[in-house]
Design a protein around this motif. Structure first.
Motif, PDB file in Angstrom:
ATOM      1  N   LEU A  67      -2.049  35.567  18.473  1.00  0.00           N
ATOM      2  CA  LEU A  67      -1.196  34.723  19.310  1.00  0.00           C
ATOM      3  C   LEU A  67      -0.640  33.563  18.497  1.00  0.00           C
ATOM      4  CD1 LEU A  67      -3.278  34.427  22.614  1.00  0.00           C
ATOM      5  CD2 LEU A  67      -1.135  35.693  22.313  1.00  0.00           C
ATOM      6  N   ASP A  68       0.645  33.293  18.665  1.00  0.00           N
ATOM      7  CA  ASP A  68       1.245  32.136  18.002  1.00  0.00           C
ATOM      8  C   ASP A  68       1.039  30.856  18.790  1.00  0.00           C
ATOM      9  OD1 ASP A  68       2.803  33.279  15.607  1.00  0.00           O
ATOM     10  OD2 ASP A  68       3.366  34.607  17.250  1.00  0.00           O
ATOM     11  N   ALA A  69       0.872  30.964  20.098  1.00  0.00           N
ATOM     12  CA  ALA A  69       0.646  29.786  20.929  1.00  0.00           C
ATOM     13  C   ALA A  69       0.262  30.241  22.330  1.00  0.00           C
ATOM     14  CB  ALA A  69       1.890  28.896  21.001  1.00  0.00           C
ATOM     15  N   ILE A  70      -0.292  29.296  23.077  1.00  0.00           N
ATOM     16  CA  ILE A  70      -0.550  29.463  24.499  1.00  0.00           C
ATOM     17  C   ILE A  70       0.217  28.363  25.219  1.00  0.00           C
ATOM     18  CG2 ILE A  70      -2.288  29.431  26.327  1.00  0.00           C
ATOM     19  CD1 ILE A  70      -4.317  30.375  24.175  1.00  0.00           C
ATOM     20  N   VAL A  71       0.923  28.729  26.269  1.00  0.00           N
ATOM     21  CA  VAL A  71       1.714  27.773  27.047  1.00  0.00           C
ATOM     22  C   VAL A  71       1.159  27.762  28.469  1.00  0.00           C
ATOM     23  CG1 VAL A  71       4.006  27.266  27.975  1.00  0.00           C
ATOM     24  CG2 VAL A  71       3.774  28.073  25.628  1.00  0.00           C
ATOM     25  N   LEU A  72       0.800  26.584  28.967  1.00  0.00           N
ATOM     26  CA  LEU A  72       0.182  26.446  30.282  1.00  0.00           C
ATOM     27  C   LEU A  72       1.166  25.856  31.277  1.00  0.00           C
ATOM     28  CD1 LEU A  72      -3.242  24.898  29.188  1.00  0.00           C
ATOM     29  CD2 LEU A  72      -2.725  27.324  29.594  1.00  0.00           C
ATOM     30  N   THR A  73       1.169  26.425  32.481  1.00  0.00           N
ATOM     31  CA  THR A  73       1.969  25.829  33.549  1.00  0.00           C
ATOM     32  C   THR A  73       1.281  24.585  34.106  1.00  0.00           C
ATOM     33  OG1 THR A  73       0.949  27.291  35.208  1.00  0.00           O
ATOM     34  CG2 THR A  73       3.027  28.019  34.192  1.00  0.00           C
ATOM     35  N   HIS A  74      -0.059  24.635  34.220  1.00  0.00           N
ATOM     36  CA  HIS A  74      -0.814  23.503  34.741  1.00  0.00           C
ATOM     37  C   HIS A  74      -2.298  23.758  34.489  1.00  0.00           C
ATOM     38  CE1 HIS A  74      -1.001  26.431  37.952  1.00  0.00           C
ATOM     39  NE2 HIS A  74      -1.818  25.688  38.675  1.00  0.00           N
ATOM     40  N   TYR A  75      -3.140  22.805  34.912  1.00  0.00           N
ATOM     41  CA  TYR A  75      -4.549  22.844  34.548  1.00  0.00           C
ATOM     42  C   TYR A  75      -5.477  23.202  35.707  1.00  0.00           C
ATOM     43  CZ  TYR A  75      -3.352  20.991  29.976  1.00  0.00           C
ATOM     44  OH  TYR A  75      -2.833  20.832  28.705  1.00  0.00           O
ATOM     45  N   HIS A  76      -5.010  23.913  36.719  1.00  0.00           N
ATOM     46  CA  HIS A  76      -5.927  24.474  37.694  1.00  0.00           C
ATOM     47  C   HIS A  76      -6.780  25.549  37.017  1.00  0.00           C
ATOM     48  CE1 HIS A  76      -3.755  23.131  41.623  1.00  0.00           C
ATOM     49  NE2 HIS A  76      -4.807  22.378  41.381  1.00  0.00           N
ATOM     50  N   ALA A  77      -8.017  25.697  37.503  1.00  0.00           N
ATOM     51  CA  ALA A  77      -8.984  26.543  36.811  1.00  0.00           C
ATOM     52  C   ALA A  77      -8.509  27.973  36.627  1.00  0.00           C
ATOM     53  CB  ALA A  77     -10.315  26.529  37.577  1.00  0.00           C
ATOM     54  N   ASP A  78      -7.823  28.542  37.633  1.00  0.00           N
ATOM     55  CA  ASP A  78      -7.424  29.939  37.510  1.00  0.00           C
ATOM     56  C   ASP A  78      -6.313  30.148  36.494  1.00  0.00           C
ATOM     57  OD1 ASP A  78      -5.939  28.519  39.563  1.00  0.00           O
ATOM     58  OD2 ASP A  78      -4.969  30.406  40.100  1.00  0.00           O
ATOM     59  N   HIS A  79      -5.825  29.068  35.898  1.00  0.00           N
ATOM     60  CA  HIS A  79      -4.800  29.181  34.857  1.00  0.00           C
ATOM     61  C   HIS A  79      -5.310  28.766  33.475  1.00  0.00           C
ATOM     62  CE1 HIS A  79      -1.323  30.013  37.562  1.00  0.00           C
ATOM     63  NE2 HIS A  79      -2.181  29.516  38.432  1.00  0.00           N
TER      64      HIS A  79
END
Length: 255
Positions: A67-79
């Motif tokens: 993986l070159d990167a991980i992009v998060l939509t938000h910090y809720h646990a299921d994400h």
């Protein structure tokens, strides 16, 4: 650009623990209807980026350095829950982009391990390899970003979950972006007052208003699957309900 839906489920997934609704019972006997935590893999050329990290087996799915990167939509646990194990691995640091959130997932910030957290700012583009990401604000119970993704060859894809509606600025960006395709939150069956997430009617209306060439509905809850079984509800042209493992090829030539 290739987008693989690794998971398309709302919190709790499908089947939901202890639930005997038709959708959950169906998923227990037919793995094709299982919905894992919502996430997607975006690939273009040699660039690979994971959007959201709720899958608990990330350390098994992806070899070190893949993986070159991980992009998060938000910090809720299921994400983000898959990062809790991944961070203790060995190897090169993995860039992790996420929205500004002072609380975030506190233990990850305190003990990041090999995760290199970076803050994504709304409407401020950043690049990962051959992909360009523009963060777009969404409407949710924690600071949340969607992402408008471009591959440099005219392919455009927006990933917009979790959200209840779209802010005017985000809608305006999409309407002026040019030809694009998108994944959009659609957690609930029709509701009088949906909360934190789109319902069936709102998601379909947003897909039309944004002007996407094609829209895949994701972050699906078991109640929506059960409602569709009961009602036989189908999607209009240009809109589809995504399933785990679905692969979408996105090219400027498609439009």
């Amino acid at each position: 650009m290739r987008v693989t839906f690794l998971g398309t489920g709302a919190v709790g997934g499908v089947p939901l623990f202890g639930c005997d609704c038709p959708a959950c019972e169906r998923a227990r006997v037919d793995p094709r209807h299982v919905r894992l935590p919502s996430s997607a893999l975006v690939e273009s050329g040699g660039t690979r980026v994971l959007i959201d990290a709720g899958l608990m087996d990330l350390h098994e799915r992806f070899p070190p350095g893949w993986l070159d990167a991980i992009v998060l939509t938000h910090y809720h646990a299921d994400h983000v829950q898959g990062l809790l194990h991944l961070r203790w691995g060995r190897g090169d640091a993995i860039p992790v982009f996420g929205p500004p959130d002072s609380e975030g997932c506190a233990d990850l910030f305190k003990h990041p391990g090999l995760l290199a957290f970076e803050t994504a700012r709304k409407y401020a583009p950043f690049e990962v390899g051959g992909l360009r990401f523009t963060p777009l604000p969404l409407i949710h119970s924690k600071p949340t970003l969607g992402y408008a993704i471009e591959d440099g060859q005219g392919g455009r894809f927006a990933y917009l979950t979790d959200t209840l509606g779209l802010p005017p600025g985000t809608m305006g960006f999409l309407q002026g972006w040019g030809a694009f395709e998108m994944a959009l939150d659609c957690t609930f069956p029709p509701r009088d007052e949906p909360r934190n997430h789109n319902d069936w009617h709102l998601a379909r209306r947003l897909a039309t208003e944004a002007g996407a060439h094609r829209t895949w509905l994701t972050h699906i809850g078991h109640e929506l699957d059960a409602w569709r079984i009961a009602e036989g509800a189908d999607t209009p042209p240009g809109v589809a309900v995504a399933g785990d493992g679905d692969i979408v090829e996105i090219s400027a030539d498609d439009r």
